[in-house]
Write a protein that holds these residues in place. Structure first.
Motif, PDB file in Angstrom:
ATOM      1  N   ALA A 105     -23.598 152.335 -78.361  1.00  9.99           N
ATOM      2  CA  ALA A 105     -23.995 152.872 -79.626  1.00  9.99           C
ATOM      3  C   ALA A 105     -23.234 154.813 -79.537  1.00  9.99           C
ATOM      4  CB  ALA A 105     -25.237 152.828 -79.453  1.00  9.99           C
ATOM      5  N   SER A 106     -22.347 154.889 -78.527  1.00 16.63           N
ATOM      6  CA  SER A 106     -21.380 155.477 -78.610  1.00 16.63           C
ATOM      7  C   SER A 106     -20.263 155.866 -79.088  1.00 16.63           C
ATOM      8  CB  SER A 106     -21.183 156.579 -77.616  1.00 16.63           C
ATOM      9  OG  SER A 106     -20.921 156.121 -76.389  1.00 16.63           O
ATOM     10  N   TRP A 107     -20.121 154.649 -79.197  1.00 13.61           N
ATOM     11  CA  TRP A 107     -18.386 153.799 -80.317  1.00 13.61           C
ATOM     12  C   TRP A 107     -19.092 154.391 -82.210  1.00 13.61           C
ATOM     13  CZ3 TRP A 107     -13.845 152.447 -77.674  1.00 13.61           C
ATOM     14  CH2 TRP A 107     -13.827 153.224 -76.508  1.00 13.61           C
ATOM     15  N   ASN A 108     -18.001 154.634 -82.972  1.00 14.20           N
ATOM     16  CA  ASN A 108     -18.157 154.751 -84.460  1.00 14.20           C
ATOM     17  C   ASN A 108     -17.505 153.256 -84.404  1.00 14.20           C
ATOM     18  OD1 ASN A 108     -19.137 156.916 -84.332  1.00 14.20           O
ATOM     19  ND2 ASN A 108     -16.856 157.800 -84.663  1.00 14.20           N
ATOM     20  N   ASP A 109     -18.438 152.489 -85.306  1.00 19.19           N
ATOM     21  CA  ASP A 109     -17.807 151.210 -85.851  1.00 19.19           C
ATOM     22  C   ASP A 109     -16.054 151.143 -85.982  1.00 19.19           C
ATOM     23  OD1 ASP A 109     -20.213 149.953 -85.231  1.00 19.19           O
ATOM     24  OD2 ASP A 109     -20.805 150.657 -87.306  1.00 19.19           O
ATOM     25  N   GLY A 110     -15.621 150.381 -86.006  1.00 15.91           N
ATOM     26  CA  GLY A 110     -14.492 150.501 -85.828  1.00 15.91           C
ATOM     27  C   GLY A 110     -12.936 148.981 -85.633  1.00 15.91           C
ATOM     28  N   SER A 111     -11.421 149.331 -85.507  1.00 19.01           N
ATOM     29  CA  SER A 111     -10.881 148.558 -84.979  1.00 19.01           C
ATOM     30  C   SER A 111     -10.974 148.246 -83.210  1.00 19.01           C
ATOM     31  CB  SER A 111      -9.273 148.986 -85.589  1.00 19.01           C
ATOM     32  OG  SER A 111      -8.986 149.842 -85.122  1.00 19.01           O
ATOM     33  N   ALA A 112     -11.526 148.957 -83.004  1.00 17.24           N
ATOM     34  CA  ALA A 112     -11.687 149.332 -81.490  1.00 17.24           C
ATOM     35  C   ALA A 112     -12.247 148.833 -80.786  1.00 17.24           C
ATOM     36  CB  ALA A 112     -11.629 151.079 -81.058  1.00 17.24           C
ATOM     37  N   LYS A 113     -13.987 149.343 -81.144  1.00 15.58           N
ATOM     38  CA  LYS A 113     -14.923 148.570 -80.936  1.00 15.58           C
ATOM     39  C   LYS A 113     -14.756 147.303 -81.093  1.00 15.58           C
ATOM     40  CE  LYS A 113     -20.177 149.344 -81.807  1.00 15.58           C
ATOM     41  NZ  LYS A 113     -21.263 150.241 -82.219  1.00 15.58           N
ATOM     42  N   SER A 114     -14.882 146.489 -82.028  1.00 14.77           N
ATOM     43  CA  SER A 114     -14.537 145.141 -82.332  1.00 14.77           C
ATOM     44  C   SER A 114     -13.708 144.582 -81.603  1.00 14.77           C
ATOM     45  CB  SER A 114     -14.385 145.082 -83.731  1.00 14.77           C
ATOM     46  OG  SER A 114     -14.788 145.295 -84.761  1.00 14.77           O
ATOM     47  N   ALA A 115     -12.208 145.561 -80.761  1.00 13.83           N
ATOM     48  CA  ALA A 115     -11.649 144.736 -80.636  1.00 13.83           C
ATOM     49  C   ALA A 115     -12.182 144.827 -79.234  1.00 13.83           C
ATOM     50  CB  ALA A 115      -9.971 145.501 -80.347  1.00 13.83           C
ATOM     51  N   ILE A 116     -12.747 145.323 -78.326  1.00 14.19           N
ATOM     52  CA  ILE A 116     -13.756 145.233 -77.727  1.00 14.19           C
ATOM     53  C   ILE A 116     -14.962 143.875 -77.682  1.00 14.19           C
ATOM     54  CG2 ILE A 116     -15.161 146.495 -76.008  1.00 14.19           C
ATOM     55  CD1 ILE A 116     -13.337 149.079 -76.514  1.00 14.19           C
ATOM     56  N   LYS A 166     -11.059 161.266 -81.676  1.00 16.85           N
ATOM     57  CA  LYS A 166     -11.557 161.626 -82.732  1.00 16.85           C
ATOM     58  C   LYS A 166     -11.982 160.525 -83.780  1.00 16.85           C
ATOM     59  CE  LYS A 166      -9.625 164.379 -86.764  1.00 16.85           C
ATOM     60  NZ  LYS A 166      -9.171 165.833 -87.312  1.00 16.85           N
ATOM     61  N   ASN A 167     -11.775 159.753 -83.732  1.00 16.29           N
ATOM     62  CA  ASN A 167     -12.428 158.405 -85.292  1.00 16.29           C
ATOM     63  C   ASN A 167     -13.305 157.007 -84.650  1.00 16.29           C
ATOM     64  OD1 ASN A 167     -10.589 159.640 -86.957  1.00 16.29           O
ATOM     65  ND2 ASN A 167      -9.132 158.414 -86.606  1.00 16.29           N
ATOM     66  N   ASP A 168     -12.827 156.986 -83.160  1.00 13.89           N
ATOM     67  CA  ASP A 168     -13.524 155.662 -82.502  1.00 13.89           C
ATOM     68  C   ASP A 168     -14.890 156.462 -81.856  1.00 13.89           C
ATOM     69  OD1 ASP A 168     -12.400 153.535 -83.810  1.00 13.89           O
ATOM     70  OD2 ASP A 168     -10.377 154.015 -82.187  1.00 13.89           O
ATOM     71  N   TRP A 169     -15.226 157.666 -81.247  1.00 11.93           N
ATOM     72  CA  TRP A 169     -15.782 157.755 -80.498  1.00 11.93           C
ATOM     73  C   TRP A 169     -16.765 159.007 -81.172  1.00 11.93           C
ATOM     74  CZ3 TRP A 169     -12.875 159.771 -75.194  1.00 11.93           C
ATOM     75  CH2 TRP A 169     -12.938 158.237 -74.299  1.00 11.93           C
ATOM     76  N   ALA A 170     -17.923 159.046 -81.430  1.00 11.80           N
ATOM     77  CA  ALA A 170     -19.160 159.356 -81.542  1.00 11.80           C
ATOM     78  C   ALA A 170     -19.458 160.520 -81.270  1.00 11.80           C
ATOM     79  CB  ALA A 170     -20.632 158.665 -82.405  1.00 11.80           C
ATOM     80  N   THR A 171     -19.154 160.511 -80.413  1.00  8.71           N
ATOM     81  CA  THR A 171     -19.447 161.909 -79.620  1.00  8.71           C
ATOM     82  C   THR A 171     -18.443 161.743 -77.826  1.00  8.71           C
ATOM     83  OG1 THR A 171     -21.096 163.323 -77.386  1.00  8.71           O
ATOM     84  CG2 THR A 171     -21.177 160.562 -77.657  1.00  8.71           C
ATOM     85  N   TYR A 204     -16.534 160.630 -70.284  1.00 11.31           N
ATOM     86  CA  TYR A 204     -16.251 160.433 -71.367  1.00 11.31           C
ATOM     87  C   TYR A 204     -17.495 159.326 -71.515  1.00 11.31           C
ATOM     88  CZ  TYR A 204     -11.256 162.602 -71.487  1.00 11.31           C
ATOM     89  OH  TYR A 204     -10.450 163.291 -71.170  1.00 11.31           O
ATOM     90  N   ALA A 205     -18.187 160.640 -72.143  1.00 10.79           N
ATOM     91  CA  ALA A 205     -19.695 158.898 -72.126  1.00 10.79           C
ATOM     92  C   ALA A 205     -18.946 157.631 -73.044  1.00 10.79           C
ATOM     93  CB  ALA A 205     -20.745 160.248 -73.506  1.00 10.79           C
ATOM     94  N   PRO A 206     -18.201 157.578 -74.199  1.00 10.42           N
ATOM     95  CA  PRO A 206     -18.575 156.265 -74.481  1.00 10.42           C
ATOM     96  C   PRO A 206     -17.501 155.204 -73.352  1.00 10.42           C
ATOM     97  CG  PRO A 206     -17.756 157.636 -76.208  1.00 10.42           C
ATOM     98  CD  PRO A 206     -17.635 158.603 -74.565  1.00 10.42           C
ATOM     99  N   MET A 207     -16.710 155.853 -72.734  1.00  9.19           N
ATOM    100  CA  MET A 207     -15.943 155.191 -71.660  1.00  9.19           C
ATOM    101  C   MET A 207     -17.526 154.730 -70.190  1.00  9.19           C
ATOM    102  SD  MET A 207     -13.194 154.195 -72.653  1.00  9.19           S
ATOM    103  CE  MET A 207     -12.094 153.910 -70.805  1.00  9.19           C
ATOM    104  N   VAL A 208     -18.115 155.663 -69.859  1.00  9.94           N
ATOM    105  CA  VAL A 208     -19.230 155.353 -68.826  1.00  9.94           C
ATOM    106  C   VAL A 208     -19.984 153.689 -69.688  1.00  9.94           C
ATOM    107  CG1 VAL A 208     -21.548 155.830 -67.987  1.00  9.94           C
ATOM    108  CG2 VAL A 208     -19.053 157.396 -67.585  1.00  9.94           C
ATOM    109  N   GLU A 209     -20.097 154.557 -70.877  1.00  6.98           N
ATOM    110  CA  GLU A 209     -20.876 153.194 -72.170  1.00  6.98           C
ATOM    111  C   GLU A 209     -20.113 151.731 -71.757  1.00  6.98           C
ATOM    112  OE1 GLU A 209     -23.920 154.004 -75.945  1.00  6.98           O
ATOM    113  OE2 GLU A 209     -21.239 153.661 -76.144  1.00  6.98           O
ATOM    114  N   LEU A 210     -19.067 151.903 -71.848  1.00  2.00           N
ATOM    115  CA  LEU A 210     -18.020 150.844 -71.889  1.00  2.00           C
ATOM    116  C   LEU A 210     -18.353 150.118 -70.220  1.00  2.00           C
ATOM    117  CD1 LEU A 210     -15.786 148.121 -72.923  1.00  2.00           C
ATOM    118  CD2 LEU A 210     -14.488 150.110 -72.225  1.00  2.00           C
ATOM    119  N   LEU A 211     -18.411 150.642 -69.694  1.00  2.00           N
ATOM    120  CA  LEU A 211     -18.706 150.324 -68.110  1.00  2.00           C
ATOM    121  C   LEU A 211     -19.574 150.000 -68.133  1.00  2.00           C
ATOM    122  CD1 LEU A 211     -17.518 153.472 -66.015  1.00  2.00           C
ATOM    123  CD2 LEU A 211     -15.588 151.660 -66.654  1.00  2.00           C
TER     124      LEU A 211
END
Lengths: 305, 305
Positions: free
Chosen positions: B5-16, B296-301, B145-152
């Motif tokens: 949820a802390s990742w913005n929609d986009g190519s990085a999130k889609s790739a994951i 800047k672009n891929d992380w909502a926070t 980085y909250a988005p990376m912890v979320e990714l873990l």
């Protein structure tokens, strides 16, 4: 199934069961770390280390491909199945004469030089698929001690994490530990040759074996590698020779309980009988109240059949 | 909760998400190994490595206890909060002048000489209990980085095993990684000083820190340490600087899919903006189609609040 069914009732089995009961009450699961030596503790190490058989076959194969080599040691001994030469090299090392062992070590270090780690793993897997113990008449992969494998499962059932910490080569054990012990490669610590990363222009890379010794995981190095790999102090450890002494000393803190197990090879009928190389460990066991496991008396079966 | 949820929609999130979907279909759980650099990938590394702040405080404390030292570098700089001296030592190293860095390294190596590893861990824990980032105005433990912890967590939910593989010191990270990342000490790989086992007559022993460098876990050493520790090739890797390039190259085989993530620091408002030290990695990302994550672009926070 009865827990530890292949262990006879007695002080060793009681010590294990009582210790695990206390741990379940007192120790958080992440701290339930158990470490096991391999050669002579989890699988048979006589009349020679299983790894030595693998290396002799590899030396012989190299000499077969390059007949000039077969006139030199250790290739000559490997090609003619002269196991006495290898035994003497090791015996003389303990007597202070390193000459033959150095010749052997140099040949061993160069055996898999520049080979990718995955290709080496495939050679090890092929060895274990077919190689048989010279006197027990069973595949090496069936030369593991059934009561110890049962102990691994018993500990895991109580949320222990079990690691192998061996003087044997890490990359010789890993291809087979999952199948014979249920221990995955990330839980295998051992001696290792140097490795070198090499990348290519497509963005990929491999790790190639170097003709150098990176770590000899024995004696005082065992606790160092345990900390390096796990970052926790074990509360249970098992070994069978002097090279395990420091690992057992490092297990547990002075103010907390730990279980230290020593596999005593006293069963010439079912396996082998020897204490050479375990003198200091057995002395420490007596002095510090460590638990000696008699293969003859404490194990209802050795190999599980 | 929505995944990532802390990742913005986009190519990085889609790739994951696409990669994890494929892995769940095609890859057995034990092979789902993911490796993460730490400084600049999981937590903030600017204006200086968090570990450097710890070391400067330790140097200053040593000088306070031994005032004669405070006239010498690096104790003088540490005692007077002259951060420029430390920055210059590192900058000059990259320009080919190692003089100051060697002075610093020698002092750092001796800082915890003969200290037991558990006592060192307590010092690190005390540091993280109180130390605050100099410009972000938040405790260091909240500079992850909250988005990376979320990714873990997202990866773990799909039966990945996540490891930290950092050029930073293993024993500086381990006391805090469980709390800030949910990564236990046995999944932390990093640089390390030498350790020496010392036993006593009661049958116990400790590991004492030596004034030597055992391993500098950076660049081509990262894949070597990954194999040493895990014995498997990662299928997902994340980094942010040239020192991660070989780790990303080692991830995945040429004939199988892998995901390589590069955290791009392009967010001066919420964190920092820099690519110095990441030139080769970014060039490889372009050449080989690796996935660049724009903070800047891929992380909502960035920090989760």
């Amino acid at each position: 199934m009865t827990p530890l069914a292949s262990w006879n009732d007695g002080s060793a089995k009681s010590a294990i069961v009582d210790f695990v009961d206390r741990v379940v009450r007192d120790v958080a699961p992440p701290e339930r770390v158990a470490v096991f030596d391999n050669d002579g503790t989890l699988w048979c190490e006589k009349p020679a280390y299983i790894q030595l058989d693998f290396l002799i076959r590899r030396l012989a194969a190299k000499a077969a491909a390059d007949p000039g080599l077969a006139r030199e040691q250790p290739y000559l001994a490997a090609s003619t199945a002269d196991l006495g030469w290898f035994g003497a090299a090791i015996t003389r090392h303990y007597q202070g004469d390193d000459t033959a062992l150095k010749v052997l070590a140099a040949a061993v270090m160069s055996l898999h030089e520049s080979m990718a780690v995955e290709d080496h793993a495939a050679l090890v897997s092929a060895f274990f698929a077919e190689a048989t113990h010279p006197t027990l008449g069973r595949p090496y992969r069936d030369c593991v001690y059934a009561p110890m494998v049962e102990l691994l499962r018993y500990l895991e059932d109580h949320q222990f994490s079990c690691y192998i910490v061996s003087g044997g080569a890490r990359d010789f054990m890993r291809p087979v530990t999952e199948a014979v012990y249920g221990i995955p490669p990330e839980r295998v610590v051992g001696s290792a040759q140097g490795l070198k990363f090499t990348g290519d222009s497509t963005g990929h890379g491999d790790l190639l074996i170097q003709p150098t010794l990176d770590v000899f995981d024995d004696g005082p190095e065992k606790p160092v590698r345990i900390w390096s790999r796990i970052g926790r102090r074990p509360i249970l450890s098992a070994g069978n020779s002097n090279g395990d002494d420091e690992m057992l000393m490092y297990s547990g803190r002075p103010d907390a309980s730990a279980l230290r197990l020593i596999v005593l090879h006293d069963d010439d009928d079912r396996e082998f009988s020897y204490t050479a190389g375990a003198e200091r460990l057995l002395e420490h066991a007596g002095a510090h109240g460590w638990t000696v496991v008699s293969m003859k008396n404490d194990w209802a079966t050795v190999f599980g059949d």
